[in-house]
Motif scaffolding. Structure first.
Motif: not given
Length: 214
Positions: A4-29
């Protein structure tokens, strides 16, 4: 329940930088590929880095090995993209926290490669012609494979609801892979097995370091 994910967007980026980056790269590509053509078109996907094997000529895609990585960030359509990115968004963070970012990125990429290798091996055995594949599913099933290992051998680390969720996802995933056309079942299996075995290695390494007091 660890999924269950309770983090805010900013907290998510800070706590899980690799996952957030992977998601961003997939969407951008995906956006880049979609702007320039149909992501579901085989020749267009090939031009942008899809994984390709040809029995008898290049059965394991080693003539252009970079496709093992590029294909991991490609998707055949919006539904394919959203399904995989939702899975990453929800299920990957606990594993990133457990492994830490540096190990997690190695784990994720190796699972994606493992999924493609296993799929290529099966298609080579079947000798059923050229095979082209895209998607993050192999790597994502690697994440599920790691949680299966934890559910079976580190039960105390996961609550009962989380363990049941892991079992249900894997059962549903196998059924879905059989029923839906063009889903690469063997990449899912290969990614899951790779994730299970890799986490076993990481787990042994972490326990060894703890015994040595490092």
């Amino acid at each position: 329940m660890i999924f269950l994910r309770y983090e805010s967007f900013r907290e998510y980026l800070k706590q899980y930088p690799v996952t957030a980056t992977i998601i961003a790269l997939n969407i951008l590509y995906f956006i880049v590929i979609a702007i320039n053509g149909n992501p579901n078109n085989a020749s267009h996907a090939y031009d942008y880095g899809a994984f390709v094997t040809i029995p008898g000529v290049d059965p394991y895609g080693m003539q252009e090995p970079w496709r093992y990585l590029t294909s991991m960030f490609m998707h055949s359509g919006v539904e394919h993209l959203l399904y995989n990115m939702f899975s990453l968004l929800i299920f990957a963070p606990p594993l990133e926290r457990l492994l830490r970012s540096s190990k997690y990125i190695v784990f994720y990429l190796l699972c994606g490669v493992g999924g493609d290798v296993f799929s290529a091996w099966v298609h080579a055995l079947q000798n059923d012609g050229a095979h082209i594949a895209v998607g993050a599913s192999g790597a994502i099933y690697g994440v599920f494979g790691a949680f299966l290992y934890l559910s079976l051998f580190r039960r105390a680390w996961l609550d009962e609801s989380s363990r049941k969720t892991v079992y249900m996802i894997l059962i549903f995933g196998v059924i879905y892979s059989f029923l839906v056309p063009r889903v690469d079942l063997w990449a899912h299996v290969g990614g899951g097995v790779t994730g299970f075995l890799l986490y076993n290695l990481f787990d042994r390494s972490m326990l060894r370091k703890k015994r040595l007091g490092r």
